[in-house]
Design a protein around this motif. Structure first.
Motif, PDB file in Angstrom:
ATOM      1  N   ASN A  71       0.989  -1.308   0.061  1.00  0.00           N
ATOM      2  CA  ASN A  71       0.091  -0.197  -0.242  1.00  0.00           C
ATOM      3  C   ASN A  71       0.947   1.202  -0.027  1.00  0.00           C
ATOM      4  O   ASN A  71       1.443   1.529   1.103  1.00  0.00           O
ATOM      5  CB  ASN A  71      -1.003  -0.048   1.183  1.00  0.00           C
ATOM      6  CG  ASN A  71      -2.123   1.127   1.130  1.00  0.00           C
ATOM      7  OD1 ASN A  71      -2.190   1.494   0.099  1.00  0.00           O
ATOM      8  ND2 ASN A  71      -2.832   1.012   2.208  1.00  0.00           N
ATOM      9  N   ILE A  74       1.642   8.439   0.220  1.00  0.00           N
ATOM     10  CA  ILE A  74       1.662   9.681  -0.709  1.00  0.00           C
ATOM     11  C   ILE A  74       2.789  10.760  -0.114  1.00  0.00           C
ATOM     12  O   ILE A  74       3.314  10.563   1.006  1.00  0.00           O
ATOM     13  CB  ILE A  74       0.324  10.451  -0.090  1.00  0.00           C
ATOM     14  CG1 ILE A  74      -0.926   9.594  -0.390  1.00  0.00           C
ATOM     15  CG2 ILE A  74       0.316  11.930  -0.968  1.00  0.00           C
ATOM     16  CD1 ILE A  74      -2.297  10.254  -0.415  1.00  0.00           C
ATOM     17  N   MET A 122       5.306   0.392  -7.891  1.00  0.00           N
ATOM     18  CA  MET A 122       4.493   0.777  -8.885  1.00  0.00           C
ATOM     19  C   MET A 122       5.242   1.676  -9.777  1.00  0.00           C
ATOM     20  O   MET A 122       6.180   2.312  -9.295  1.00  0.00           O
ATOM     21  CB  MET A 122       3.240   1.288  -8.258  1.00  0.00           C
ATOM     22  CG  MET A 122       2.100   0.343  -7.623  1.00  0.00           C
ATOM     23  SD  MET A 122       0.962   1.083  -6.990  1.00  0.00           S
ATOM     24  CE  MET A 122      -0.376   1.150  -8.321  1.00  0.00           C
ATOM     25  N   THR A 124       4.152   4.500 -10.937  1.00  0.00           N
ATOM     26  CA  THR A 124       3.583   5.833 -10.526  1.00  0.00           C
ATOM     27  C   THR A 124       3.846   6.269  -8.893  1.00  0.00           C
ATOM     28  O   THR A 124       4.233   5.401  -8.425  1.00  0.00           O
ATOM     29  CB  THR A 124       1.966   5.760 -10.832  1.00  0.00           C
ATOM     30  OG1 THR A 124       1.423   4.549 -10.101  1.00  0.00           O
ATOM     31  CG2 THR A 124       1.576   5.865 -12.167  1.00  0.00           C
ATOM     32  N   VAL A 125       3.632   7.374  -8.637  1.00  0.00           N
ATOM     33  CA  VAL A 125       3.964   7.992  -7.376  1.00  0.00           C
ATOM     34  C   VAL A 125       2.589   8.832  -7.090  1.00  0.00           C
ATOM     35  O   VAL A 125       2.256   9.654  -7.944  1.00  0.00           O
ATOM     36  CB  VAL A 125       5.127   8.577  -7.178  1.00  0.00           C
ATOM     37  CG1 VAL A 125       5.343   9.726  -8.169  1.00  0.00           C
ATOM     38  CG2 VAL A 125       5.289   9.016  -5.618  1.00  0.00           C
ATOM     39  N   PRO A 149       1.781   8.733   5.096  1.00  0.00           N
ATOM     40  CA  PRO A 149       0.403   8.308   5.221  1.00  0.00           C
ATOM     41  C   PRO A 149      -0.157   8.783   6.487  1.00  0.00           C
ATOM     42  O   PRO A 149       0.324   9.499   7.075  1.00  0.00           O
ATOM     43  CB  PRO A 149       0.595   6.660   5.496  1.00  0.00           C
ATOM     44  CG  PRO A 149       1.926   6.333   6.208  1.00  0.00           C
ATOM     45  CD  PRO A 149       2.771   7.871   5.792  1.00  0.00           C
ATOM     46  N   GLU A 187      -9.291  12.313   4.710  1.00  0.00           N
ATOM     47  CA  GLU A 187      -8.148  12.473   3.842  1.00  0.00           C
ATOM     48  C   GLU A 187      -8.345  13.241   2.450  1.00  0.00           C
ATOM     49  O   GLU A 187      -9.403  13.325   1.973  1.00  0.00           O
ATOM     50  CB  GLU A 187      -7.582  10.781   3.203  1.00  0.00           C
ATOM     51  CG  GLU A 187      -7.235  10.238   4.597  1.00  0.00           C
ATOM     52  CD  GLU A 187      -8.353   9.817   5.426  1.00  0.00           C
ATOM     53  OE1 GLU A 187      -9.530   9.807   5.112  1.00  0.00           O
ATOM     54  OE2 GLU A 187      -8.421   9.034   6.674  1.00  0.00           O
ATOM     55  N   LEU A 201      -9.501   7.574  -7.413  1.00  0.00           N
ATOM     56  CA  LEU A 201      -9.151   6.531  -6.833  1.00  0.00           C
ATOM     57  C   LEU A 201      -9.687   6.498  -5.266  1.00  0.00           C
ATOM     58  O   LEU A 201      -9.695   5.712  -4.534  1.00  0.00           O
ATOM     59  CB  LEU A 201      -7.516   6.333  -6.725  1.00  0.00           C
ATOM     60  CG  LEU A 201      -6.767   6.108  -8.073  1.00  0.00           C
ATOM     61  CD1 LEU A 201      -5.481   5.736  -8.017  1.00  0.00           C
ATOM     62  CD2 LEU A 201      -7.740   5.047  -8.831  1.00  0.00           C
ATOM     63  N   LEU A 234      -7.422  -0.859  -8.612  1.00  0.00           N
ATOM     64  CA  LEU A 234      -7.054   0.485  -9.141  1.00  0.00           C
ATOM     65  C   LEU A 234      -5.898   0.726  -8.439  1.00  0.00           C
ATOM     66  O   LEU A 234      -5.129   1.748  -8.644  1.00  0.00           O
ATOM     67  CB  LEU A 234      -8.172   1.122  -9.476  1.00  0.00           C
ATOM     68  CG  LEU A 234      -9.030   0.703 -10.579  1.00  0.00           C
ATOM     69  CD1 LEU A 234     -10.277   1.666 -10.262  1.00  0.00           C
ATOM     70  CD2 LEU A 234      -8.285   0.836 -11.840  1.00  0.00           C
ATOM     71  N   SER A 235      -6.242   0.992  -7.101  1.00  0.00           N
ATOM     72  CA  SER A 235      -5.435   1.561  -5.839  1.00  0.00           C
ATOM     73  C   SER A 235      -5.212   0.491  -4.890  1.00  0.00           C
ATOM     74  O   SER A 235      -6.264  -0.121  -4.270  1.00  0.00           O
ATOM     75  CB  SER A 235      -6.200   2.776  -5.499  1.00  0.00           C
ATOM     76  OG  SER A 235      -5.274   3.383  -4.678  1.00  0.00           O
ATOM     77  N   PRO A 236      -3.957   0.294  -4.269  1.00  0.00           N
ATOM     78  CA  PRO A 236      -3.871  -0.719  -3.424  1.00  0.00           C
ATOM     79  C   PRO A 236      -4.629  -0.701  -2.140  1.00  0.00           C
ATOM     80  O   PRO A 236      -5.244  -1.403  -1.617  1.00  0.00           O
ATOM     81  CB  PRO A 236      -2.317  -0.598  -2.991  1.00  0.00           C
ATOM     82  CG  PRO A 236      -1.741  -0.095  -4.289  1.00  0.00           C
ATOM     83  CD  PRO A 236      -2.682   0.919  -5.011  1.00  0.00           C
TER      84      PRO A 236
HETATM   85  P1  AMP Z   1      -2.943   7.226   3.224  1.00  0.00           P
HETATM   86  O1  AMP Z   1      -1.567   7.476   2.964  1.00  0.00           O
HETATM   87  O2  AMP Z   1      -3.038   6.021   4.076  1.00  0.00           O
HETATM   88  O3  AMP Z   1      -3.949   8.091   3.204  1.00  0.00           O
HETATM   89  O4  AMP Z   1      -3.279   6.414   1.829  1.00  0.00           O
HETATM   90  C1  AMP Z   1      -2.825   6.780   0.585  1.00  0.00           C
HETATM   91  C2  AMP Z   1      -3.797   6.384  -0.525  1.00  0.00           C
HETATM   92  O5  AMP Z   1      -3.245   6.703  -2.177  1.00  0.00           O
HETATM   93  C3  AMP Z   1      -3.824   4.595  -0.629  1.00  0.00           C
HETATM   94  O6  AMP Z   1      -5.359   4.551  -0.674  1.00  0.00           O
HETATM   95  C4  AMP Z   1      -2.830   4.214  -1.753  1.00  0.00           C
HETATM   96  O7  AMP Z   1      -3.467   3.242  -2.184  1.00  0.00           O
HETATM   97  C5  AMP Z   1      -3.214   5.336  -2.693  1.00  0.00           C
HETATM   98  N1  AMP Z   1      -2.073   5.248  -3.791  1.00  0.00           N
HETATM   99  C6  AMP Z   1      -0.936   5.825  -3.233  1.00  0.00           C
HETATM  100  N2  AMP Z   1       0.003   5.654  -4.453  1.00  0.00           N
HETATM  101  C7  AMP Z   1      -0.492   5.199  -5.263  1.00  0.00           C
HETATM  102  C8  AMP Z   1      -0.226   4.961  -6.492  1.00  0.00           C
HETATM  103  N3  AMP Z   1       1.085   5.104  -7.125  1.00  0.00           N
HETATM  104  N4  AMP Z   1      -1.298   4.249  -7.339  1.00  0.00           N
HETATM  105  C9  AMP Z   1      -2.379   4.149  -6.962  1.00  0.00           C
HETATM  106  N5  AMP Z   1      -2.768   4.506  -5.671  1.00  0.00           N
HETATM  107  C10 AMP Z   1      -1.732   5.181  -4.969  1.00  0.00           C
END
Ligand code: AMP
Ligand code: MG
Length: 358
Positions: A71, A74, A122, A124-125, A149, A187, A201, A234-236
């Motif tokens: 997961n 950000i 991944m 992407t970032v 996070p 969030e 997402l 799509l998003s972990p």
């Molecule tokens: P949090 O930081 O706990 O609020 O969660 C960050 C969210 O962004 C999570 O749902 C991740 O799965 C999503 N996320 C972060 N990086 C990516 C990425 N490269 N592609 C898709 N989703 C992402």
């Protein structure tokens, strides 16, 4: 205040976001540069941050949060130079992002060099420029993007005030910056702009309609409001249980159903609390009630949501009840948090729910 927890100490730094204490921020930034963890406020929720270029420090975030390694985090930035250090983004899209930031909106972009631990491997970032002076000042003084996070143990409600982060991380991080209560309390909105069409997402504190005014149409996948148990999502973040109190939280379709259930449970002498906007509080005057704000003022609902979940866990009750609600703002985001927090405890059939307590 400094708290000694055996070998590790956590420094609690209190400051106002209107009057940022630069000397203290510099001390916190030194911890970030030294590979340590710092909890800091943003306008959405509190974040637990590390130097995004320090693999070991970022691994520590996963360890103390007990977060699944797949997961991704950000990355928080304070200027476009930092954006260029970690992503490829130019032309029209770059201008659009410039118009939208700083705000509670996270973009998924094509990555440059950034440790795999941050992106979960991944291509992407996820990047965001927060709209909070303490957060921006910390990133600026750290001279590095900060991967962060939400500051909570995984699967539990996000921290929306320093007290929550202290409960979860005292003795496990170097610094907790107490910047008061989070403005939005939910969030950021996460949008994948790394390919077209753009996709939502995660619904969050930035309205999709307002993002569309700048970005054009954004697809809202149906998975957004589900916990999808597939490996390929799509998003972990969609895969995991999220935002949940430790006690069961039953989610009702409407206030009438919740009122009927509450009357029955009262008659059975069960110990529970109702989490409700103040607009409906009079229905539940006989029960333990945890009030959110008013439906007429959506930010008062989002701001109090995770706090109410944490409140439920410390009340002398065995479970909680909450109802879906219609909001003029943050509607999709609040619904998403309610669905995820309730998990399997969604009450679609009132009769069956009541019978389960016979
Ligand atoms: P949090 O930081 O706990 O609020 O969660 C960050 C969210 O962004 C999570 O749902 C991740 O799965 C999503 N996320 C972060 N990086 C990516 C990425 N490269 N592609 C898709 N989703 C992402
Ligand atoms: Mg989180």
């Amino acid at each position: 205040m400094t708290t000694d927890f055996g070998a590790r100490m956590t420094e609690i730094m209190k400051m106002s976001k209107k009057n940022v204490d630069l000397e203290k921020i510099k001390l916190a930034a030194r911890e970030i540069r030294g590979g340590k963890l710092v909890v800091f406020p943003t306008e959405t929720v509190y974040g637990i941050g590390a130097d995004a270029f320090n693999t070991k420090a970022c691994r520590d975030i996963f360890r103390v949060k007990n977060r699944a390694a797949d997961n991704p985090l950000i990355v928080h930035i304070s200027d476009f130079e930092q954006l260029d250090a970690i992503t490829y983004v130019d032309g029209e899209l770059r201008e659009k992002i410039r118009r939208l930031w700083p705000n509670p909106i996270t973009f998924i972009l094509k990555r440059k060099k950034i440790p795999d631990v941050v992106t979960a491997g991944m291509d992407t970032v996820a990047v965001r420029m927060p709209n909070n002076r303490i957060a921006l000042s910390l990133i600026r003084e750290s001279h590095t993007p900060i991967a962060a996070p939400s500051a909570n143990i995984s699967t539990f409600p996000s921290a929306t005030e320093a007290k929550h982060a202290i409960e979860d991380f005292n003795g496990k991080v170097s610094v907790i910056i107490d910047g008061g209560r989070s403005k939005f309390g939910i969030e950021s909105t996460v949008i994948d702009v790394s390919r077209k069409p753009y996709r939502l997402l995660r619904p969050g504190a930035f309205e999709i309609g307002d993002a569309e005014k700048v970005l054009g149409d954004i697809i809202i996948p149906k998975e957004v409001n589900k916990t999808v148990n597939k490996a390929k999502v799509l998003s972990p973040g969609m895969k995991y249980r999220h935002y949940s109190p430790r006690k069961p939280l039953f989610l009702f379709e409407n206030f009438r159903d919740m009122k009927a259930a509450s009357d029955y449970l009262l008659h059975k002498n069960l110990k529970f609390a109702v989490i409700s906007p103040e607009d409906y509080a009079h229905f539940f005057y006989k029960t333990r009630i945890i009030t959110l704000g008013s439906i007429e003022n959506p930010i008062s609902i989002s701001k109090n949501l995770f706090r109410s979940f944490r409140r439920l866990d410390i009340e002398e009750v065995d479970f909680g009840l909450i109802s879906k609600m219609r909001l003029k703002k943050f509607d999709l985001a609040v619904r998403n948090r309610l669905e995820k927090a309730a998990g399997k405890n969604k009450v679609r059939n009132l009769k069956k729910f009541i019978e389960s307590f016979h």
